[in-house]
Motif scaffolding. Structure first.
Motif, short mmCIF file in Angstrom:
data_model
loop_
_atom_site.label_atom_id
_atom_site.label_comp_id
_atom_site.label_asym_id
_atom_site.label_seq_id
_atom_site.Cartn_x
_atom_site.Cartn_y
_atom_site.Cartn_z
N LYS A 1 0.83 -1.20 0.00
CA LYS A 1 0.00 0.00 0.00
C LYS A 1 0.87 1.26 0.00
CE LYS A 1 -4.09 -1.99 2.27
NZ LYS A 1 -5.09 -1.53 1.29
N ILE A 2 1.95 1.24 0.78
CA ILE A 2 2.84 2.40 0.83
C ILE A 2 3.41 2.69 -0.56
CG2 ILE A 2 5.07 3.23 1.71
CD1 ILE A 2 4.41 1.86 4.35
N LYS A 3 3.77 1.65 -1.29
CA LYS A 3 4.32 1.85 -2.64
C LYS A 3 3.29 2.48 -3.58
CE LYS A 3 7.72 -1.90 -2.55
NZ LYS A 3 8.13 -3.20 -3.16
N ASN A 4 2.00 2.22 -3.32
CA ASN A 4 0.95 2.71 -4.20
C ASN A 4 0.38 4.07 -3.78
OD1 ASN A 4 1.00 0.48 -5.97
ND2 ASN A 4 -0.26 -0.73 -4.56
N ILE A 5 0.86 4.64 -2.68
CA ILE A 5 0.40 5.97 -2.29
C ILE A 5 0.92 6.99 -3.31
CG2 ILE A 5 0.53 7.77 -0.52
CD1 ILE A 5 0.87 5.58 1.56
N PRO A 6 0.06 7.83 -3.86
CA PRO A 6 0.52 8.80 -4.87
C PRO A 6 1.47 9.83 -4.27
CG PRO A 6 -1.75 9.24 -4.22
CD PRO A 6 -1.38 7.94 -3.58
N PRO A 7 2.26 10.51 -5.10
CA PRO A 7 3.17 11.55 -4.62
C PRO A 7 2.41 12.63 -3.84
CG PRO A 7 3.67 11.01 -6.89
CD PRO A 7 2.39 10.29 -6.56
N VAL A 8 3.07 13.20 -2.84
CA VAL A 8 2.43 14.18 -1.96
C VAL A 8 3.06 15.55 -2.16
CG1 VAL A 8 1.77 12.47 -0.24
CG2 VAL A 8 4.02 13.54 -0.09
N THR A 9 2.32 16.57 -1.75
CA THR A 9 2.74 17.96 -1.93
C THR A 9 3.00 18.61 -0.58
OG1 THR A 9 1.39 18.13 -3.93
CG2 THR A 9 2.08 20.20 -2.91
N LEU A 10 4.05 19.42 -0.53
CA LEU A 10 4.41 20.14 0.70
C LEU A 10 4.11 21.63 0.51
CD1 LEU A 10 5.79 20.17 3.51
CD2 LEU A 10 7.95 20.56 2.31
N THR A 11 3.38 22.18 1.47
CA THR A 11 3.12 23.63 1.49
C THR A 11 3.89 24.24 2.64
OG1 THR A 11 0.89 23.27 0.60
CG2 THR A 11 1.35 25.41 1.61
N LEU A 12 4.70 25.25 2.36
CA LEU A 12 5.53 25.89 3.37
C LEU A 12 4.70 26.82 4.25
CD1 LEU A 12 8.61 26.71 1.12
CD2 LEU A 12 8.12 24.62 2.41
N VAL A 13 5.29 27.28 5.34
CA VAL A 13 4.53 28.09 6.31
C VAL A 13 4.04 29.41 5.72
CG1 VAL A 13 5.56 27.10 8.37
CG2 VAL A 13 6.73 28.96 7.22
N ASN A 14 4.69 29.88 4.66
CA ASN A 14 4.25 31.13 4.03
C ASN A 14 3.19 30.90 2.96
OD1 ASN A 14 5.80 29.92 2.07
ND2 ASN A 14 7.10 31.70 1.67
N GLY A 15 2.70 29.67 2.85
CA GLY A 15 1.67 29.36 1.87
C GLY A 15 2.19 28.93 0.52
N GLU A 16 3.50 29.00 0.32
CA GLU A 16 4.10 28.62 -0.96
C GLU A 16 4.16 27.09 -1.08
OE1 GLU A 16 8.48 28.84 -3.17
OE2 GLU A 16 8.08 29.95 -1.31
N LYS A 17 3.80 26.59 -2.24
CA LYS A 17 3.89 25.15 -2.49
C LYS A 17 5.31 24.81 -2.93
CE LYS A 17 -0.93 24.06 -3.53
NZ LYS A 17 -1.10 23.29 -2.30
N TYR A 18 5.90 23.83 -2.27
CA TYR A 18 7.27 23.41 -2.60
C TYR A 18 7.28 22.74 -3.97
CZ TYR A 18 11.84 21.19 -2.02
OH TYR A 18 13.13 20.79 -2.19
N SER A 19 8.29 23.05 -4.76
CA SER A 19 8.31 22.63 -6.16
C SER A 19 8.47 21.12 -6.35
CB SER A 19 9.44 23.36 -6.91
OG SER A 19 10.69 23.09 -6.29
N GLU A 20 9.14 20.45 -5.42
CA GLU A 20 9.40 19.02 -5.56
C GLU A 20 8.31 18.19 -4.87
OE1 GLU A 20 11.90 17.77 -7.24
OE2 GLU A 20 13.09 19.57 -7.59
N LYS A 21 7.90 17.11 -5.53
CA LYS A 21 6.94 16.18 -4.93
C LYS A 21 7.66 15.23 -3.98
CE LYS A 21 3.09 17.34 -7.12
NZ LYS A 21 1.85 17.74 -6.41
N GLY A 22 6.94 14.77 -2.96
CA GLY A 22 7.50 13.83 -2.00
C GLY A 22 6.83 12.48 -2.09
N LYS A 23 7.39 11.52 -1.35
CA LYS A 23 6.85 10.16 -1.35
C LYS A 23 6.80 9.65 0.08
CE LYS A 23 5.50 6.48 -3.70
NZ LYS A 23 4.82 5.83 -2.57
N ILE A 24 5.64 9.15 0.49
CA ILE A 24 5.52 8.54 1.81
C ILE A 24 6.26 7.22 1.79
CG2 ILE A 24 3.93 7.51 3.48
CD1 ILE A 24 1.91 9.63 2.74
#
Length: 368
Positions: A230-253
């Motif tokens: 299931k962990i392998k099948n979790i889609p990429p996740v997005t990080l939003t910084l404290v100033n509201g800006e979305k981080y450009s790189e996607k992450g993986k659980i």
């Protein structure tokens, strides 16, 4: 006279008909016109948001391995350092003394070994000729072996002392960024003191928690028989910084703890994000968004709804072109512009899409 009366009657009739037409036209103009849309099922994306704490992939505490005074500091807080780079120099008289003492012990042991070797060389020919007993020769040989062992031990002690002396130079075990420097020049430190930390932020971890119920629901909707699948099948996740800006790189659980904390009732999750430019720093915070893709749902614009007493309402237009105030259950979409309707509408319903400020229940309208 009769012709005159007839003309007046015809004129009066025309005036009455004209007034009636004007009233009809006026009545038609009183029916307001509104934009509407017919709802249909489509695929959509949802997201779940959790607060996260950012940590370096390696947050290493830098401690001295010897006691002494800080002689030099070669870096500053926030410096980017390489693995093996020297950060501090410790002045440790005890390690210098240990080296001098070990060198003297080696010299003494070497002299004892040399003497023992000379005695063996002197006695062996005499023993071979029978002048002295073999027992005496064996005694000298044992003395030589003991002297050799003593020298080896002294050499080992010297090597250890010299190794300890190299600890006077405190280096970084990883590539990373220097944190707060807790001590300054002249400070007396020992192995219990943390001089600073070096955070390896080539990649960073975003740590967050999820309560037991949410975790079970979340994993239930992910494909896979085991948690690892299931962990392998979790889609990429997005990080939003404290100033509201979305981080450009996607992450993986990458990991989910195998147990639930009995005190908090939560399980810990960890997502990894690449950090090629070093923008993310260890110790910062933000929000992580986990997407969820749903099929065959009704999506409507948020502007097509009205809020009344904590209820979300839409106005359905029936076959008689009259509005019907209808409460709906909704879930906001990630774009902040639409709702996914979970209850209250079905495909094919026509709703008013604009003019919520003036629309009323059971109101006859014209539809655009």
């Amino acid at each position: 006279m009769k012709l005159k009366r007839l003309s007046i009657g015809i004129l009066s009739l025309l005036l009455l008909i004209g007034c009636g037409n004007k009233q009809d036209n006026k009545g038609q103009q009183q029916i307001p016109e509104y934009e509407t849309l017919v709802v249909s099922e489509k695929d959509a994306e949802l997201e779940t948001v959790f607060p996260v704490t950012i940590k370096g992939k390696e947050d290493v505490e830098i401690r001295p391995r010897i006691d002494g005074f800080i002689d030099a500091i070669y870096i500053d807080e926030g410096s980017v350092v390489k693995k093996g780079q020297i950060l501090f120099k410790i002045n440790s008289p005890s390690t210098e003394q240990a080296v001098v003492s070990a060198e003297a012990t080696v010299s003494s042991a070497q002299a004892s070994l040399n003497t023992a070797e000379l005695n063996v060389k002197r006695i062996r020919p005499l023993a071979e000729k029978g002048i002295v007993s073999n027992t005496q020769l064996e005694t000298y040989e044992n003395t030589y072996s003991s002297a050799q062992a003593s020298l080896n031990q002294a050499l080992a002690t010297l090597k250890s002392a010299r190794e300890s002396r190299t600890w006077a130079s405190v280096s970084s075990p990883v590539n990373g960024v220097v944190g707060e420097i807790s001590f300054r020049l002249g400070s007396l430190v020992n192995s219990n003191n943390v001089l600073t930390t070096v955070a390896n932020i080539g990649n960073v971890y975003a740590n967050f928690s999820m309560n037991e119920k949410d975790m079970l629901t979340f994993l239930k909707d992910i494909e896979g028989k085991t948690q690892a699948e299931k962990i392998k099948n979790i889609p990429p996740v997005t990080l939003t910084l404290v100033n509201g800006e979305k981080y450009s790189e996607k992450g993986k659980i990458e990991t989910i703890t195998g147990t639930v904390n009995v005190t908090t009732g939560t399980a810990n999750f960890r997502a990894e994000f690449p950090n090629p430019n070093g923008k993310l720093r260890s110790g910062t915070s933000g929000r992580i968004s986990i997407p969820k893709y749903v099929k065959n749902v009704i999506v409507i614009p948020q502007k097509a709804t009205k809020t009344l007493q904590n209820k979300i309402l839409v106005f359905v237009v029936n076959n008689e072109s009259k509005t019907k105030q209808t409460p709906v259950s909704v879930i906001p979409t990630p774009d902040g512009q639409n709702y996914i309707v979970t209850e209250g509408l079905k495909a094919g319903d026509r709703i008013v899409s604009e003019g919520m400020a003036t629309i009323q229940d059971n109101m006859e309208i014209k539809t655009k």
